[in-house]
Write an enzyme that holds these catalytic residues in place. Structure first.
Site, mmCIF file in Angstrom:
data_model
loop_
_atom_site.group_PDB
_atom_site.id
_atom_site.type_symbol
_atom_site.label_atom_id
_atom_site.label_comp_id
_atom_site.label_asym_id
_atom_site.label_seq_id
_atom_site.Cartn_x
_atom_site.Cartn_y
_atom_site.Cartn_z
ATOM 1 N N LYS A 28 0.812 -1.231 0.000
ATOM 2 C CA LYS A 28 0.000 0.000 0.000
ATOM 3 C C LYS A 28 0.843 1.277 0.000
ATOM 4 O O LYS A 28 0.405 2.299 -0.510
ATOM 5 C CB LYS A 28 -0.969 0.000 1.188
ATOM 6 C CG LYS A 28 -2.067 -1.040 1.014
ATOM 7 C CD LYS A 28 -3.147 -0.962 2.062
ATOM 8 C CE LYS A 28 -4.178 -2.044 1.784
ATOM 9 N NZ LYS A 28 -5.437 -1.860 2.454
ATOM 10 N N ASN A 55 -4.815 1.974 -2.066
ATOM 11 C CA ASN A 55 -5.388 0.639 -2.299
ATOM 12 C C ASN A 55 -6.082 0.510 -3.654
ATOM 13 O O ASN A 55 -6.529 -0.573 -4.011
ATOM 14 C CB ASN A 55 -6.356 0.244 -1.171
ATOM 15 C CG ASN A 55 -7.697 0.909 -1.302
ATOM 16 O OD1 ASN A 55 -7.799 2.011 -1.846
ATOM 17 N ND2 ASN A 55 -8.738 0.248 -0.852
ATOM 18 N N ASN A 68 1.257 -2.193 19.144
ATOM 19 C CA ASN A 68 1.749 -3.151 18.153
ATOM 20 C C ASN A 68 2.876 -3.972 18.755
ATOM 21 O O ASN A 68 3.677 -3.464 19.545
ATOM 22 C CB ASN A 68 2.262 -2.418 16.904
ATOM 23 C CG ASN A 68 2.474 -3.380 15.745
ATOM 24 O OD1 ASN A 68 1.564 -4.130 15.399
ATOM 25 N ND2 ASN A 68 3.654 -3.373 15.150
HETATM 26 P P1 ATR Z 1 2.473 -5.478 7.415
HETATM 27 O O1 ATR Z 1 2.927 -5.442 8.855
HETATM 28 O O2 ATR Z 1 3.475 -6.109 6.483
HETATM 29 O O3 ATR Z 1 1.917 -4.182 6.905
HETATM 30 P P2 ATR Z 1 -0.173 -6.440 7.921
HETATM 31 O O4 ATR Z 1 -0.817 -7.761 7.614
HETATM 32 O O5 ATR Z 1 -0.828 -5.210 7.482
HETATM 33 O O6 ATR Z 1 1.302 -6.545 7.355
HETATM 34 O O7 ATR Z 1 0.087 -6.313 9.449
HETATM 35 C C1 ATR Z 1 0.239 -7.370 10.242
HETATM 36 C C2 ATR Z 1 0.037 -6.850 11.659
HETATM 37 O O8 ATR Z 1 -0.267 -7.954 12.477
HETATM 38 C C3 ATR Z 1 1.264 -6.189 12.226
HETATM 39 O O9 ATR Z 1 0.868 -5.149 13.079
HETATM 40 C C4 ATR Z 1 1.892 -7.341 12.999
HETATM 41 O O10 ATR Z 1 2.702 -6.966 14.066
HETATM 42 P P3 ATR Z 1 4.280 -6.732 13.837
HETATM 43 O O11 ATR Z 1 4.403 -5.344 13.300
HETATM 44 O O12 ATR Z 1 4.870 -6.885 15.186
HETATM 45 O O13 ATR Z 1 4.737 -7.785 12.863
HETATM 46 C C5 ATR Z 1 0.671 -8.004 13.546
HETATM 47 N N1 ATR Z 1 0.885 -9.400 13.924
HETATM 48 C C6 ATR Z 1 1.102 -10.458 13.103
HETATM 49 N N2 ATR Z 1 1.228 -11.590 13.813
HETATM 50 C C7 ATR Z 1 1.100 -11.243 15.133
HETATM 51 C C8 ATR Z 1 1.130 -11.966 16.371
HETATM 52 N N3 ATR Z 1 1.309 -13.289 16.396
HETATM 53 N N4 ATR Z 1 0.934 -11.272 17.520
HETATM 54 C C9 ATR Z 1 0.743 -9.940 17.493
HETATM 55 N N5 ATR Z 1 0.703 -9.193 16.355
HETATM 56 C C10 ATR Z 1 0.880 -9.845 15.198
#
Ligand code: ATR
Length: 263
Positions: free
Chosen positions: A65, A86, A149
């Site tokens: 994005k 988007n 986060n």
């Molecule tokens: P991106 O981070 O590449 O933009 P997204 O799907 O938009 O992808 O975001 C995934 C979100 O889910 C993020 O905030 C991620 O946290 P991190 O920044 O720490 O990676 C969060 N996330 C994914 N798996 C997680 C988990 N097991 N526990 C807590 N947060 C999680």
């Protein structure tokens, strides 16, 4: 036949093709909408295809994005304000980036008749869709917005765009009226956020951006604790409808049939 695409990585879970192809057919538009998993290095070739009119419109999802912005000639106001795109469309030879997530979220919340004005909002996650949600909540006059986060620096980085934002460590639950799960946790049915909401009291509003599965564990538990819940289906449909309008200049009908496509 005109070609439309949603790009992302991963992309399997996206239901945009089902929705757009349904509306294309309904409106007798000679077009087809596909999904494509891309890597960052593929973006240049994609934009050449858009410029050459081989592709007529593109939706963009995680993690592109923001990454598509350098390839665009112009940004809509919402795209500029959120630094997040988007929907892409070629207009008079210029490739324009739009953000329909902002309006998608706002219309979904208004449809629910939930009044955000003066409410304290907690957002879990700091990924691709979060700037749009924050911008939308600000427009609807939330009294304060806190982001939590797992990787705190990503939440802190959002403060560059949104000066009024607060952040807390992952696991801390400040007082809130509405909590939004914007993490990817729950996309696979068994996933669970390791957060404890049992002490926040009942009567809060739990919103999950995820719409498939319809009820994540986050929402299931919230309901058991006596809270209001809602998934991201309406937001998804409204953002898609706005993209459809941009590409085809037609307002697609949103009805029960559309809603049932996405189960
Ligand atoms: P991106 O981070 O590449 O933009 P997204 O799907 O938009 O992808 O975001 C995934 C979100 O889910 C993020 O905030 C991620 O946290 P991190 O920044 O720490 O990676 C969060 N996330 C994914 N798996 C997680 C988990 N097991 N526990 C807590 N947060 C999680």
């Amino acid at each position: 036949m005109k070609k439309y695409l949603v790009i992302g990585n991963p992309i399997d879970h996206s239901m945009s093709p089902e929705l757009h192809n349904f509306w294309l057919k309904k409106n007798n538009i000679d077009g087809y909408y596909n999904k494509e998993k891309l890597n960052e290095k593929d973006l240049k070739a994609l934009f050449l295809k858009i410029k050459n009119k081989e592709i007529s419109g593109v939706n963009v999802t995680v993690p592109f994005k923001k990454k598509v912005i350098p390839f665009l000639d112009e940004l809509s106001l919402d795209a500029k304000n959120t630094q997040s795109v988007n929907t892409i469309h070629l207009q008079s030879g210029k490739i324009i980036g739009y953000n329909t997530d902002v309006t998608g979220f706002e219309l979904a919340i208004k449809k629910l008749e939930y009044d955000v004005e003066g409410k304290k909002i907690l957002i879990l996650g700091a990924g691709g869709v979060v700037p749009s949600i924050i911008f939308s909540l600000n427009k609807m006059k939330a009294s304060n917005i806190t982001v939590s986060n797992r990787t705190k620096i990503k939440a802190e980085n959002l403060k560059k765009l949104f000066k009024n934002l607060k952040t807390v460590n992952w696991g801390e639950i400040p007082d809130f009226d509405m909590v939004i799960n914007a993490t990817s946790v729950g996309l696979r049915g068994q996933d669970e956020l390791n957060l404890d909401f049992s002490k926040v009291g009942e009567g809060k509003f739990f919103y999950d951006i995820i719409y498939n599965p319809q009820e994540t564990n986050f929402l299931k538990k919230a309901k058991e604790l006596g809270n209001g819940i809602e998934n991201g289906k309406k937001m998804f449909i409204y953002q898609a409808a706005q993209a459809f309008k941009i590409w085809h200049d037609v307002e697609p009908e949103i009805n029960k049939e559309v809603s049932e496509l996405l189960v």
